[in-house]
Design a protein around this motif. Structure first.
Motif, PDB file in Angstrom:
ATOM      1  N   CYS A  24     -32.231 -50.727-142.005  1.00 23.47           N
ATOM      2  CA  CYS A  24     -32.039 -49.569-141.053  1.00 23.47           C
ATOM      3  C   CYS A  24     -31.251 -49.197-142.441  1.00 23.47           C
ATOM      4  O   CYS A  24     -29.206 -49.694-142.258  1.00 23.47           O
ATOM      5  CB  CYS A  24     -31.621 -49.693-139.617  1.00 23.47           C
ATOM      6  N   GLU A  26     -29.908 -46.419-143.033  1.00 23.04           N
ATOM      7  CA  GLU A  26     -28.419 -45.670-142.898  1.00 23.04           C
ATOM      8  C   GLU A  26     -27.430 -46.430-141.983  1.00 23.04           C
ATOM      9  O   GLU A  26     -26.037 -45.219-141.928  1.00 23.04           O
ATOM     10  CB  GLU A  26     -29.695 -44.551-141.875  1.00 23.04           C
ATOM     11  N   TYR A  46     -25.503 -43.078-135.270  1.00 28.63           N
ATOM     12  CA  TYR A  46     -27.386 -43.347-135.472  1.00 28.63           C
ATOM     13  C   TYR A  46     -27.330 -44.059-133.844  1.00 28.63           C
ATOM     14  O   TYR A  46     -28.876 -44.738-134.531  1.00 28.63           O
ATOM     15  CB  TYR A  46     -27.337 -43.580-137.078  1.00 28.63           C
ATOM     16  N   HIS A  50     -31.617 -43.920-134.528  1.00 24.86           N
ATOM     17  CA  HIS A  50     -32.409 -44.723-134.803  1.00 24.86           C
ATOM     18  C   HIS A  50     -32.547 -46.849-133.707  1.00 24.86           C
ATOM     19  O   HIS A  50     -32.419 -47.244-134.628  1.00 24.86           O
ATOM     20  CB  HIS A  50     -31.746 -45.060-136.141  1.00 24.86           C
TER      21      HIS A  50
END
Length: 74
Positions: A24, A26, A46, A50
């Motif tokens: 991950c 991001e 996020y 996410h």
């Protein structure tokens, strides 16, 4: 539906494998002076979109150094 409230990476346990960052990028940043990944500034945006990748990042840690605070279940 479960919601991620926070992420903590234990610097004493982390071996800097970067497995969580790979899952991950991001949300997690591995480019730190110590090598211990950190939560990117503003990454909270996020946490909802996410969530599965964040959970995968925690699961990918070979030494279980990534902890998630989750509201509403696991």
């Amino acid at each position: 539906m479960a919601r991620i409230l926070s992420i903590y990476i234990d610097p004493e346990t982390c071996t800097c494998s970067q497995a969580c960052v790979y899952e991950c990028p991001e949300v997690l940043d591995g480019q730190t002076p110590s090598g211990v990944p950190r939560v990117r500034e503003g990454a909270e945006r996020y946490f909802e979109t996410h969530a599965e990748q964040i959970k995968s990042a925690a699961d990918a840690c070979p030494v279980e150094a990534v902890f998630l605070k989750i509201e509403g279940g696991t």
